[in-house]
Motif scaffolding. Structure first.
Motif, PDB file in Angstrom:
ATOM      1  N   ALA A  42       7.294  -8.922  -8.320  1.00  0.00           N
ATOM      2  CA  ALA A  42       6.054  -8.406  -8.897  1.00  0.00           C
ATOM      3  C   ALA A  42       4.797  -9.116  -8.424  1.00  0.00           C
ATOM      4  CB  ALA A  42       6.127  -8.483 -10.421  1.00  0.00           C
ATOM      5  N   VAL A  43       4.942 -10.209  -7.668  1.00  0.00           N
ATOM      6  CA  VAL A  43       3.786 -11.005  -7.282  1.00  0.00           C
ATOM      7  C   VAL A  43       3.595 -10.927  -5.768  1.00  0.00           C
ATOM      8  CG1 VAL A  43       2.780 -13.310  -7.303  1.00  0.00           C
ATOM      9  CG2 VAL A  43       4.178 -12.551  -9.225  1.00  0.00           C
ATOM     10  N   CYS A  44       2.414 -10.486  -5.351  1.00  0.00           N
ATOM     11  CA  CYS A  44       2.088 -10.412  -3.930  1.00  0.00           C
ATOM     12  C   CYS A  44       2.047 -11.826  -3.349  1.00  0.00           C
ATOM     13  CB  CYS A  44       0.734  -9.730  -3.735  1.00  0.00           C
ATOM     14  SG  CYS A  44       0.215  -9.636  -2.005  1.00  0.00           S
ATOM     15  N   PRO A  45       2.734 -12.064  -2.236  1.00  0.00           N
ATOM     16  CA  PRO A  45       2.734 -13.411  -1.668  1.00  0.00           C
ATOM     17  C   PRO A  45       1.397 -13.829  -1.051  1.00  0.00           C
ATOM     18  CG  PRO A  45       3.933 -11.907  -0.239  1.00  0.00           C
ATOM     19  CD  PRO A  45       3.571 -11.137  -1.481  1.00  0.00           C
ATOM     20  N   ARG A  47      -1.955 -13.586  -2.415  1.00  0.00           N
ATOM     21  CA  ARG A  47      -2.783 -14.326  -3.379  1.00  0.00           C
ATOM     22  C   ARG A  47      -2.334 -14.106  -4.820  1.00  0.00           C
ATOM     23  NH1 ARG A  47      -8.309 -15.770  -1.376  1.00  0.00           N
ATOM     24  NH2 ARG A  47      -7.773 -16.569   0.671  1.00  0.00           N
ATOM     25  N   GLY A  48      -1.076 -13.713  -4.991  1.00  0.00           N
ATOM     26  CA  GLY A  48      -0.535 -13.591  -6.340  1.00  0.00           C
ATOM     27  C   GLY A  48      -0.923 -12.337  -7.077  1.00  0.00           C
ATOM     28  N   GLY A  49      -1.321 -11.303  -6.368  1.00  0.00           N
ATOM     29  CA  GLY A  49      -1.704 -10.047  -7.018  1.00  0.00           C
ATOM     30  C   GLY A  49      -0.552  -9.400  -7.762  1.00  0.00           C
ATOM     31  N   PRO A  50      -0.845  -8.723  -8.874  1.00  0.00           N
ATOM     32  CA  PRO A  50       0.188  -8.072  -9.685  1.00  0.00           C
ATOM     33  C   PRO A  50       0.575  -6.708  -9.099  1.00  0.00           C
ATOM     34  CG  PRO A  50      -1.948  -7.774 -10.715  1.00  0.00           C
ATOM     35  CD  PRO A  50      -2.171  -8.613  -9.489  1.00  0.00           C
ATOM     36  N   LEU A  51       1.686  -6.659  -8.371  1.00  0.00           N
ATOM     37  CA  LEU A  51       2.053  -5.427  -7.676  1.00  0.00           C
ATOM     38  C   LEU A  51       2.304  -4.253  -8.610  1.00  0.00           C
ATOM     39  CD1 LEU A  51       4.286  -6.748  -4.760  1.00  0.00           C
ATOM     40  CD2 LEU A  51       1.886  -6.049  -4.710  1.00  0.00           C
ATOM     41  N   ALA A  52       2.771  -4.499  -9.826  1.00  0.00           N
ATOM     42  CA  ALA A  52       3.019  -3.393 -10.759  1.00  0.00           C
ATOM     43  C   ALA A  52       1.729  -2.658 -11.112  1.00  0.00           C
ATOM     44  CB  ALA A  52       3.697  -3.894 -12.030  1.00  0.00           C
ATOM     45  N   ASP A  53       0.586  -3.314 -10.928  1.00  0.00           N
ATOM     46  CA  ASP A  53      -0.711  -2.684 -11.204  1.00  0.00           C
ATOM     47  C   ASP A  53      -1.263  -1.941  -9.990  1.00  0.00           C
ATOM     48  OD1 ASP A  53      -0.568  -3.782 -13.706  1.00  0.00           O
ATOM     49  OD2 ASP A  53      -1.950  -5.428 -13.282  1.00  0.00           O
ATOM     50  N   PRO A  64      -3.305  -4.515  -5.726  1.00  0.00           N
ATOM     51  CA  PRO A  64      -4.645  -4.206  -6.228  1.00  0.00           C
ATOM     52  C   PRO A  64      -5.703  -5.246  -5.874  1.00  0.00           C
ATOM     53  CG  PRO A  64      -3.270  -4.995  -8.015  1.00  0.00           C
ATOM     54  CD  PRO A  64      -2.376  -4.845  -6.806  1.00  0.00           C
ATOM     55  N   LEU A  65      -5.311  -6.432  -5.420  1.00  0.00           N
ATOM     56  CA  LEU A  65      -6.309  -7.456  -5.114  1.00  0.00           C
ATOM     57  C   LEU A  65      -6.870  -7.369  -3.698  1.00  0.00           C
ATOM     58  CD1 LEU A  65      -4.984 -10.695  -6.853  1.00  0.00           C
ATOM     59  CD2 LEU A  65      -6.540  -8.952  -7.717  1.00  0.00           C
ATOM     60  N   HIS A  66      -5.985  -7.284  -2.702  1.00  0.00           N
ATOM     61  CA  HIS A  66      -6.469  -7.352  -1.323  1.00  0.00           C
ATOM     62  C   HIS A  66      -5.914  -6.261  -0.425  1.00  0.00           C
ATOM     63  CE1 HIS A  66      -7.034 -11.491  -2.899  1.00  0.00           C
ATOM     64  NE2 HIS A  66      -8.234 -11.284  -2.385  1.00  0.00           N
ATOM     65  N   GLY A  67      -5.221  -5.286  -0.977  1.00  0.00           N
ATOM     66  CA  GLY A  67      -4.817  -4.116  -0.215  1.00  0.00           C
ATOM     67  C   GLY A  67      -3.577  -4.252   0.647  1.00  0.00           C
ATOM     68  N   HIS A  68      -2.830  -5.335   0.521  1.00  0.00           N
ATOM     69  CA  HIS A  68      -1.581  -5.413   1.281  1.00  0.00           C
ATOM     70  C   HIS A  68      -0.641  -4.322   0.771  1.00  0.00           C
ATOM     71  CE1 HIS A  68      -2.333  -8.955   3.687  1.00  0.00           C
ATOM     72  NE2 HIS A  68      -2.935  -9.482   2.628  1.00  0.00           N
ATOM     73  N   LEU A  83       4.141 -10.764   5.689  1.00  0.00           N
ATOM     74  CA  LEU A  83       4.372 -10.939   4.259  1.00  0.00           C
ATOM     75  C   LEU A  83       5.511 -10.021   3.858  1.00  0.00           C
ATOM     76  CD1 LEU A  83       0.717 -10.631   2.914  1.00  0.00           C
ATOM     77  CD2 LEU A  83       2.000 -12.731   3.200  1.00  0.00           C
ATOM     78  N   SER A  84       6.254 -10.414   2.879  1.00  0.00           N
ATOM     79  CA  SER A  84       7.251  -9.507   2.310  1.00  0.00           C
ATOM     80  C   SER A  84       7.586  -9.976   0.906  1.00  0.00           C
ATOM     81  CB  SER A  84       8.515  -9.444   3.170  1.00  0.00           C
ATOM     82  OG  SER A  84       9.174 -10.689   3.183  1.00  0.00           O
ATOM     83  N   VAL A  85       8.141  -9.072   0.142  1.00  0.00           N
ATOM     84  CA  VAL A  85       8.642  -9.376  -1.188  1.00  0.00           C
ATOM     85  C   VAL A  85      10.086  -8.898  -1.235  1.00  0.00           C
ATOM     86  CG1 VAL A  85       6.418  -9.303  -2.382  1.00  0.00           C
ATOM     87  CG2 VAL A  85       7.727  -7.200  -2.098  1.00  0.00           C
TER      88      VAL A  85
END
Length: 101
Positions: A42-45, A47-53, A64-68, A83-85
């Motif tokens: 759930a956390v973008c690697p 900058r820690g963005g909330p992927l569920a949002d 939602p933070l930086h568009g990855h 980057l990957s999750v």
């Protein structure tokens, strides 16, 4: 692999994602418009963005933070960034969302 029960399918509106905590790990589960489910860390690697949002379609979710943009099946960054999750197998059984870890 171990199956882990996350919660009720009703907690995830169609077309959206929700975050669930599993043993200290945040996991985003997406209920796509076709009714299928996808699960990623759930956390973008970046900058820690909330992927569920983030905005999700049938293929990707956009942080939602930086568009990855991450592929909902593999967890890889769709635009070539290094980057990957982690992605997780996810199912619904009798109205309950389950992942395999």
């Amino acid at each position: 692999m171990t199956d882990v029960e996350l919660g009720s399918l009703d907690e995830i509106p169609v077309g959206e994602g929700r975050t669930f905590a599993v043993d200290g790990t945040q996991i985003a589960v997406f209920r796509l418009r076709d009714g299928s489910l996808r699960a990623l860390d759930a956390v973008c690697p970046h900058r820690g963005g909330p992927l569920a949002d983030g905005l999700a379609d049938e293929r990707v979710v956009v942080c939602p933070l930086h568009g990855h943009t991450f592929d909902l099946c593999s967890g890889t960054e769709a635009n070539g960034a290094e980057l990957s999750v982690r992605s997780y197998p996810v199912t619904e059984v009798d109205g309950t969302v389950r992942i395999s870890r």
